[in-house]
Write an enzyme that holds these catalytic residues in place. Sequence first.
Site, short mmCIF file in Angstrom:
data_model
loop_
_atom_site.label_atom_id
_atom_site.label_comp_id
_atom_site.label_asym_id
_atom_site.label_seq_id
_atom_site.Cartn_x
_atom_site.Cartn_y
_atom_site.Cartn_z
N SER A 1 28.23 -113.80 -56.44
CA SER A 1 29.14 -112.76 -56.55
C SER A 1 28.82 -111.63 -55.41
CB SER A 1 28.99 -112.24 -57.92
OG SER A 1 30.25 -111.33 -58.25
N HIS B 1 32.09 -117.50 -64.32
CA HIS B 1 31.36 -116.70 -63.18
C HIS B 1 29.98 -116.74 -63.28
CE1 HIS B 1 31.52 -113.58 -60.14
NE2 HIS B 1 30.75 -112.82 -60.76
N ASP C 1 36.24 -119.34 -63.41
CA ASP C 1 35.86 -118.19 -63.21
C ASP C 1 36.77 -116.92 -63.68
OD1 ASP C 1 34.81 -115.48 -61.93
OD2 ASP C 1 33.85 -116.35 -60.40
#
Length: 345
Positions: free
Chosen positions: A159, A275, A243
């Site tokens: 991320s 995610h 995600d």
Amino acid sequence: MAGWLKALAYGAGGVAVAGLAALVALQERLVYVPVLPGLARAYPITPARLRLAYEDVWLRAADGVRLHSWFIPHSPTCRGPTILFFQENAGNIAHRLEFVRLMMQRLQCNVLMLSYRGYGESDGYPSQKGITYDAQAALDHLAQRKDIDTSRIVIFGRSLGGAVGAVLAKNNPDKVAALILENTFTSILDMAGIMLPFLRWFIGGSSSKGPKLLNCVVRSPWSTLDIVGEVKQPILFLSGLQDELVPPSHMKMLYDKAVEHNRNCRFVDFPSGMHMDTWMSGGDRYWRAIQLFLDQYAPEVQSRDGSFKSEIAEDGNLLPYLFQTFVRVYPVLIFFAFDIVLVYF
């Protein structure tokens, strides 16, 4: 009627201005979340809780900010790769220890976990410029260590950590062997349009349409899509197709951009990966993908060339060198031969 419409227009304009002002003033709090709701900023556990030997490493960023990190060696006798781990935007490094424990077990690697400024025990306040300094300080520390193979430093970022890692890899082609990105966004500008749809036409990255009038007020754009095309090292893209935060299309766009100029890119997706849990839902296939990538682009053979040459120079005997090289390369050759058989049969 005209009076009411005029008042409504003024009211809407006032709300828009107030919202914009709040966005400008509070944007760092939206991007960086060092403390999760209901939890303390302090580390809830240390690596010792998971029976991992570790070293508290204190660093100084280029602007003088004091930073904390954990160096977790696999074992004193292991000369495997060293992973420089960059976390997501929320929580602290202690919340990633279970992942790191499994990473060390499966990949036989050392790990340096960095606390960004304003996170964990690090001083300061997070910003894109500051965190870029932090990442460089962590890499410089690894590059001068004597107890690791500095030719096998690999960046892993998930991320926000992927955005951080991409910048660091681009800026240090001679210090970083490879880059691994997991569920990373194309840019914070694009994410702003996803999280706040009413801003979509006013904020956006290089891939978005619209006037982008408000891009200039975003202080942490983290434009990974623009950076990844300039990364020269091999890149592994790990994408969770479920995600719920970063659209999986962002990872595909990053890969497509990178592969235009970098042939050493690999893309692996995981149908049930979300995610934060792609590494769990991906199971053995997840770790196997990373291991194969490391075997190909950060192999032990490369790190031992110098020592092998010195051994040859001392006794003039080439056979031990050839035997050791064969032992290390043989498993990789067998795997790729097996893959070729599967493709053609």
